[in-house]
Design an enzyme around this catalytic site. Structure first.
Site, PDB file in Angstrom:
ATOM      1  N   HIS A   1      36.782  37.383  50.942  1.00  0.00           N
ATOM      2  CA  HIS A   1      36.656  36.679  49.947  1.00  0.00           C
ATOM      3  C   HIS A   1      35.355  35.524  49.791  1.00  0.00           C
ATOM      4  CE1 HIS A   1      40.694  38.357  49.221  1.00  0.00           C
ATOM      5  NE2 HIS A   1      40.139  38.316  47.929  1.00  0.00           N
TER       6      HIS A   1
ATOM      7  N   ARG B   1      40.602  36.795  38.937  1.00  0.00           N
ATOM      8  CA  ARG B   1      41.032  36.292  40.194  1.00  0.00           C
ATOM      9  C   ARG B   1      42.159  35.110  40.058  1.00  0.00           C
ATOM     10  NH1 ARG B   1      36.708  39.317  42.768  1.00  0.00           N
ATOM     11  NH2 ARG B   1      37.727  40.900  44.206  1.00  0.00           N
TER      12      ARG B   1
ATOM     13  N   ARG C   1      44.941  38.996  36.480  1.00  0.00           N
ATOM     14  CA  ARG C   1      45.859  39.348  37.818  1.00  0.00           C
ATOM     15  C   ARG C   1      46.637  38.039  37.840  1.00  0.00           C
ATOM     16  NH1 ARG C   1      43.293  40.802  43.287  1.00  0.00           N
ATOM     17  NH2 ARG C   1      42.701  38.594  43.029  1.00  0.00           N
TER      18      ARG C   1
ATOM     19  N   GLU D   1      46.732  49.166  45.496  1.00  0.00           N
ATOM     20  CA  GLU D   1      45.906  48.593  46.716  1.00  0.00           C
ATOM     21  C   GLU D   1      46.793  48.907  48.124  1.00  0.00           C
ATOM     22  OE1 GLU D   1      44.249  44.595  45.746  1.00  0.00           O
ATOM     23  OE2 GLU D   1      46.285  44.298  45.226  1.00  0.00           O
TER      24      GLU D   1
ATOM     25  N   ASN E   1      39.204  47.080  48.122  1.00  0.00           N
ATOM     26  CA  ASN E   1      39.035  46.112  48.872  1.00  0.00           C
ATOM     27  C   ASN E   1      40.336  46.120  50.034  1.00  0.00           C
ATOM     28  OD1 ASN E   1      36.782  45.565  47.777  1.00  0.00           O
ATOM     29  ND2 ASN E   1      37.557  43.651  46.958  1.00  0.00           N
ATOM     30  N   ASP E   2      41.423  46.201  49.235  1.00  0.00           N
ATOM     31  CA  ASP E   2      42.824  46.101  50.092  1.00  0.00           C
ATOM     32  C   ASP E   2      43.052  47.712  50.347  1.00  0.00           C
ATOM     33  OD1 ASP E   2      43.484  43.468  50.649  1.00  0.00           O
ATOM     34  OD2 ASP E   2      43.851  43.085  48.441  1.00  0.00           O
TER      35      ASP E   2
ATOM     36  N   ARG F   1      39.763  43.204  56.542  1.00  0.00           N
ATOM     37  CA  ARG F   1      38.648  43.323  55.572  1.00  0.00           C
ATOM     38  C   ARG F   1      37.646  42.063  56.042  1.00  0.00           C
ATOM     39  NH1 ARG F   1      41.369  42.126  49.512  1.00  0.00           N
ATOM     40  NH2 ARG F   1      39.268  41.189  49.204  1.00  0.00           N
TER      41      ARG F   1
ATOM     42  N   CYS G   1      38.412  48.152  40.743  1.00  0.00           N
ATOM     43  CA  CYS G   1      37.883  46.755  40.813  1.00  0.00           C
ATOM     44  C   CYS G   1      37.373  46.252  42.035  1.00  0.00           C
ATOM     45  CB  CYS G   1      38.848  45.677  39.951  1.00  0.00           C
ATOM     46  SG  CYS G   1      40.587  45.702  40.814  1.00  0.00           S
TER      47      CYS G   1
HETATM   48  C1  PEP Z   1      40.818  44.633  45.831  1.00  0.00           C
HETATM   49  O1  PEP Z   1      41.727  44.263  46.798  1.00  0.00           O
HETATM   50  O2  PEP Z   1      39.951  45.360  46.038  1.00  0.00           O
HETATM   51  C2  PEP Z   1      40.817  43.605  44.764  1.00  0.00           C
HETATM   52  C3  PEP Z   1      39.861  43.644  43.673  1.00  0.00           C
HETATM   53  O3  PEP Z   1      41.516  42.309  44.912  1.00  0.00           O
HETATM   54  P1  PEP Z   1      40.985  41.202  45.901  1.00  0.00           P
HETATM   55  O4  PEP Z   1      39.555  41.556  46.472  1.00  0.00           O
HETATM   56  O5  PEP Z   1      40.968  39.731  45.247  1.00  0.00           O
HETATM   57  O6  PEP Z   1      42.036  41.209  47.050  1.00  0.00           O
HETATM   58 MG    MG Z   2      43.162  42.831  46.400  1.00  0.00          MG
END
Ligand code: PEP
Ligand code: MG
Length: 590
Positions: free
Chosen positions: A191, A298, A334, A433, A456-457, A467, A504
């Site tokens: 993040h 977010r 979200r 995810e 990402n997740d 990550r 996303c």
């Molecule tokens: C993801 O996990 O790809 C996502 C968009 O959510 P975040 O990055 O906020 O966990």
């Molecule tokens: Mg995520």
């Protein structure tokens, strides 16, 4: 030659050249020494000077906060209170004078006493302050260890260097004073990196050796294209990077000039390009970048900078203003995704050995249903504008989805009973995810209006790669066959049920991954506003048909190495003049 050339992971494009200053240098180890009797007063003075300076840092940060970060004021005020609390300073000074402890040790002692007394109190609110006390103590220790504060005046600007930045730290970055950052921790989709992109400043994370090699005040080059940090560069390097910086800015300008054109491939395949944002303050930037709506708000960032929970009215005002500012474009909220590496400063961190697999996202909301309901009511009320969608993060299966939806339905009933308007047809989706959600996507697709794939997740959980961990960042591969096949399965299942799919995660902003995603075909991409002009530029020069055939090959490829090569070749072939100017998640090939 520069005094040091350090390697990291480029997470936000661009080149920055300027003076660096350290915010922190990692876990502070406290020296324990006895002070000679005639140095006792000097030691007490050193402590009170550090306390006063940290208090002044907090005061200054508070007074210079831009309006959009005003939620941060509570947090800074409470840190200021801790810092000026006589219990802290007076107690520590007593330890120095009576027991001849050095200042760091004395401070540690008084912090331990405060933390112990807090832990015994019945009030959960006070207990939650323990994390804040620890954080303030770390700042004071850093100060005594010689770390410089952020540049002293609004005019002075610099590059922020740190061992780690919490999301709350990153939200406190004032772009007028910090024009780039480099941190030792963090991975490709941590993040911290995401916030670097939303601040639109060059950023490199996972920089090994940063704390050892750089000092506050050094001239630093942040190469946010190749993921390098040059400490104290020579004349030649400086000239080379100044030129690259000018070329990059020129390139960006030319791409931004066409940002408002539609995202349609040469052969007419349309894909909606939406924005990921953390706060309403980014709405303008997203429109200027050519975003067609918001695919992901977010919302947790509106919580982690606050000291107490936001009320329904506060959330409603924020969400409704955002939806109104962007109407008729879609805004997808979200629900709260706290936990993992996103920690709420107003609440005590849970004692979890493995937070990524712990009480985060929808699990947290289903556990704390009061917090969840407040947010659902606020989103529902904002939906009265008619352009709002809602999605639940980290859904693992039907049980969790149904429970979340039943709480949403209760909130709807309450609002109806009170004659409070909302959009009864507000689309409700989930973020895909977890590998579990991929495997039951057929069942989930029957009960939601859309899917949004959080790559990402999804990558983190499919490949078992944290990550935010730089040591395993090389394994975080968006085009791993398992990831490509998972996305394909989710898209197929969604389309079979007639619902749309958005991607996303950061993969949506990666030009090397774009042909694969267009080949699926995904319906929407949602990415940081900063990356939208470039992605639209690539889409307009792509062929939907070639992307589909590339995907067919990728689906039968056995290794990430072969898919990465296919993706790279297709980009090199089509966009040879662009490849220097973007960052990609693709690197090592395993
Ligand atoms: C993801 O996990 O790809 C996502 C968009 O959510 P975040 O990055 O906020 O966990
Ligand atoms: Mg995520």
């Amino acid at each position: 030659m520069a005094r040091a050339v350090l390697h990291g992971i480029a997470v936000s494009t661009g080149i920055a050249i300027g003076k660096g200053f350290f915010l922190n240098r990692g876990p502070v180890s406290v020296r324990h020494e006895l002070v000679p009797l005639d140095n006792v007063e000097a030691e007490a003075a050193r402590l009170s000077e550090a306390l006063a300076r940290v208090a002044a840092d907090f005061e200054q940060a508070r007074d210079q906060l831009p309006a959009e970060l005003k939620g941060y004021i509570d947090l800074l005020n409470s840190h200021l209170l801790i810092c000026t609390d006589p219990k802290l300073g007076d107690e520590a000074a007593r330890h120095i004078r009576e027991q001849r402890m050095n200042a760091e040790w004395a401070l540690e002692e008084s912090i331990t006493v405060i933390v112990e007394s807090f832990s015994r109190l019945p009030s959960p609110y006070i207990r939650d302050r323990i994390e804040d006390v620890r954080m303030v103590a770390d700042r004071i220790l850093q100060r005594m260890g010689g770390n410089a504060p952020p540049p002293a005046t609004g005019k002075e600007r610099g590059i922020l260097l740190a061992y780690d930045l919490t999301p709350a730290d990153a939200m406190g970055i004032v772009p007028s004073r910090v024009f780039s950052f480099a941190v030792e921790q963090g991975g490709k989709t941590s993040h911290t990196g995401i916030l670097g992109r939303s601040l639109r400043i060059p950023a490199v994370v996972g920089v090994s050796g940063l704390g050892d090699e750089a000092r506050s005040g050094d001239l630093i080059i942040v190469d946010g294209l190749r993921g390098q940090i040059l400490v104290d560069p020579d004349e030649e390097e400086l000239a080379e990077y100044t030129q690259l910086q000018a070329q990059f800015e020129e390139y960006e300008k030319s791409i931004r000039a066409h940002a408002l054109l539609p995202a349609e491939t040469e052969d007419g395949q349309r894909v909606a390009v939406l924005a990921n944002i953390e706060s309403a303050a980014e709405a303008k930037a997203m429109l200027a970048s050519g975003g067609e709506g918001v695919g992901l708000v977010r919302t947790e960032f509106g919580y982690i900078t606050r000291i107490s929970l936001p009320t329904e009215e506060e959330l409603y005002a924020e969400y409704a203003a955002l939806a109104a500012a962007l109407a008729p474009r879609k805004v997808t909220f979200r629900t709260l995704d706290l936990g993992g590496d996103k920690i709420f400063s107003g609440r005590k961190k849970l004692d979890e050995i493995n937070p990524a697999l712990g009480m985060r996202a929808i699990r947290y909301c289903l556990r704390h249903q009061d917090i969840f309901r407040t947010q659902l009511r606020a989103i529902l009320r904002a939906s009265a504008q008619g352009n709002v969608a809602l999605m639940f993060p980290l859904i693992s299966g039907l049980g969790e989805l149904r429970l979340a939806k039943s709480i949403l339905n209760e909130a709807k009933q309450e609002l109806s009973a009170d004659n409070i308007p909302f959009d009864a047809d507000m689309p409700v989706g989930i973020m895909v995810e977890l590998p579990a959600a991929v495997l039951v996507a057929d069942a989930l697709a029957k009960e939601v209006d859309f899917f949004s794939i959080g790559t990402n997740d999804l990558i983190q959980y499919s490949l078992g790669v944290d990550r935010g961990n730089r040591h395993v960042a090389y394994l975080n591969q968006p085009l791993h066959p398992a990831v490509v096949r998972s996305i394909k399965q989710v898209v197929d299942m969604a389309h079979k049920e007639g619902i749309s799919v958005c991607v996303c995660g950061e993969m949506a902003a990666d030009p090397y991954c774009l042909p694969i995603l267009l080949g699926m075909p995904v319906d929407e991409l949602s990415l940081a506003p900063q990356s939208i002009p470039a992605i639209k530029h690539f889409i307009r020069r792509s062929s939907g048909q070639s992307c589909a055939s590339l995907l067919t090959h990728a689906l039968s490829a056995p290794t990430v190495h072969s898919i990465n090569n296919m993706a790279r070749q297709s980009v090199y072939r089509r966009f040879p003049e662009d490849v220097t100017f973007f960052v990609s998640q693709l690197d090592a090939d395993m």
